[in-house]
Design an enzyme around this catalytic site. Structure first.
Site, PDB file in Angstrom:
ATOM      1  CB  THR A   7      -1.599  -1.184  -1.856  1.00 61.25           C
ATOM      2  OG1 THR A   7      -0.739  -0.080  -2.121  1.00 61.25           O
ATOM      3  CG2 THR A   7      -1.314  -1.700  -0.465  1.00 61.25           C
ATOM      4  CB  SER A  51      -3.914   2.825  -8.840  1.00 57.90           C
ATOM      5  OG  SER A  51      -3.406   3.715  -7.867  1.00 57.90           O
ATOM      6  CB  THR A  83      -5.723   3.616  -2.282  1.00 58.50           C
ATOM      7  OG1 THR A  83      -4.361   3.808  -1.880  1.00 58.50           O
ATOM      8  CG2 THR A  83      -6.254   2.317  -1.700  1.00 58.50           C
ATOM      9  CG  ASP A  84      -1.237   6.089  -4.993  1.00 52.07           C
ATOM     10  OD1 ASP A  84      -1.504   6.311  -3.802  1.00 52.07           O
ATOM     11  OD2 ASP A  84      -0.113   5.715  -5.390  1.00 52.07           O
TER      12      ASP A  84
END
Length: 334
Positions: A7, A51, A83-84
Site C-alpha cells: 500500500t 505483500s 501491511t497484510d
C-alpha cells in the site's frame, strides 16, 4: 532502504478503478522532507508487489541482501512493504538476522492517492529509528504510527486504522517524537534460526479450530506435501475431544504446534485435564506455541524445519521464542 511494494507504494492511476502497486523506492523517498539532515539513504527497489504475493524465498533473499549491506558498513536498514503480511515478514527477518544494525519494517494503511496518507510519516519515523544508536541490537522492529514494536510481539489489529499495529502482550518498546527516538523497554533474549542457502523449502499448514469442528482438515489426505502444521486452538489451548485422535495421529507424522486463536495471552499448561484440554494435548505430545500467535508460530516452525531442527530443538525454540533469558541459536543441519 529496501522497497518491496504494498500500500505504501500504491497509487491510483487515471482511467482505472482503485489503486495498484506502482511506486519505486526512489519515488517514495522524494516526498520526505529534510531527509539529508537525518541520514544518507540508499534505496533498493527490491520487489514491487502486494505483500500477499511475497514468498519465503523473497524473505530469505532479502535477509541475505540486508546482511551484505550491514557487513559493508550500513548502519541501519528500513524495509517498506504491504501491511497484510508485515508482521510475518518482520518476524522472519528477526529470526534470520543476527546483526546489531537496526532492521525496521514499516508500511502504510492509506495509499498515496488518499487524503491523510500515512506512508511518508511512517517511513520518516522508520528512518529515524534505523539511524538511532538506541535501536541497535534490538532485532527486527516494526515502526508504525510513531510507535516502535518488537517483531516477535507485534500484531495487526484492525483492517483499516493507521494505528493498526500494536503489541498486546508487551506494548510498544518506544516512541518517535519530533527528531527524538526514545526506547523505554528492551526485550530480553533473541532466537536466531540459521537457514542456509541450500536449505529445502517446506510447507507448514495453519488450521484454525472452529465450533463443532470434526477435524477433517487434520486428516493426512488434506495435508499431503506438508511437513508441519500449526493448529489455532480455542482459548488457552483447547480443542473438541473428538479431534484429539486426529491431532495425535498427525503429530506422529509431522511436528504439530498448538497456538491460541485468541488475540493475546499465554497458553495454559496445567489447569484443565479434560479430553481436548491443554493437559491432555501436552500428554499426547503436541508442541505448544506459548504466547506466540498462530501466524508467528507458523513462521517459526517453517524456518526451524528448513534448518532441519529436531523435535527436541523445536520444543525448546518455542519455549524460548517470547521470553528467553538469553539468546538461542538454531544452526541449520545438513
Amino acid at each position: 532502504m529496501f522497497a518491496l511494494g504494498g500500500t505504501i507504494a500504491s497509487a491510483s492511476v487515471a482511467g482505472r478503478a482503485g489503486a495498484d502497486v506502482s511506486l519505486s523506492g526512489e519515488e517514495l523517498l522524494r516526498v520526505l522532507p529534510s531527509l539529508d539532515s537525518i541520514a544518507s539513504v540508499t534505496v533498493r527497489s527490491f520487489r514491487k508487489v502486494p505483500s500477499g504475493d511475497l514468498t519465503m524465498h523473497d524473505v530469505l533473499e532479502l535477509a541475505a541482501a540486508i546482511r551484505s549491506e550491514v557487513d559493508g558498513g550500513t548502519r541501519g536498514v528500513v524495509v517498506t512493504q504491504g501491511t497484510d503480511t508485515l508482521e510475518e515478514v518482520a518476524y522472519a527477518l528477526d529470526l534470520l538476522l543476527h546483526v546489531e544494525a537496526p532492521v525496521v519494517v514499516t508500511g502504510a494503511m492509506r495509499n498515496s492517492s488518499l487524503p491523510g496518507s500515512d506512508g511518508p510519516a511512517n517511513m520518516l519515523a522508520a528512518i529515524k529509528v534505523a539511524s538511532s544508536e538506541a535501536a541497535r541490537g534490538m532485532g527486527a522492529l516494526v515502526v508504525f504510527n510513531d510507535e516502535i514494536h518488537a517483531a516477535r510481539f507485534v500484531r495487526k489489529r484492525h483492517t483499516t486504522s493507521p494505528a493498526t499495529f500494536g503489541s498486546p502482550l508487551a506494548g510498544p518498546l518506544g516512541l518517535v517524537t519530533e527528531d527524538r527516538v526514545s526506547v523505554f523497554v528492551r526485550a530480553r533474549g533473541r532466537l536466531h534460526v540459521q537457514v542456509g542457502a541450500e536449505a529445502p523449502d517446506v510447507k507448514v499448514a495453519l488450521i484454525s479450530v472452529a465450533f463443532d469442528d470434526d477435524g477433517g482438515l487434520l486428516q493426512p489426505p488434506a495435508l499431503v506435501g506438508y511437513q508441519g502444521a500449526v493448529v489455532a486452538a480455542f482459548g488457552a489451548g483447547h480443542v473438541p475431544r473428538k479431534i484429539v485422535p486426529r491431532l495425535r495421529e498427525l503429530n506422529e507424522r509431522m511436528p504439530v504446534v498448538v497456538a491460541s486463536r485468541t488475540f493475546a495471552g499465554d497458553m495454559l499448561r496445567a489447569t484443565y485435564s479434560y479430553p481436548g484440554g491443554e493437559m491432555d494435548l501436552l500428554s499426547n505430545g503436541l508442541i505448544f506455541a506459548g504466547a506466540l500467535d498462530a501466524p508467528h508460530a507458523r513462521i517459526l516452525l517453517r524456518l526451524l524445519l528448513m534448518a532441519r531442527a529436531s523435535r527436541e530443538v523445536i520444543v525448546r525454540a518455542f519455549e524460548s521464542a517470547m521470553a528467553a533469558r538469553d539468546d538461542m541459536t538454531v544452526a541449520g543441519r545438513k
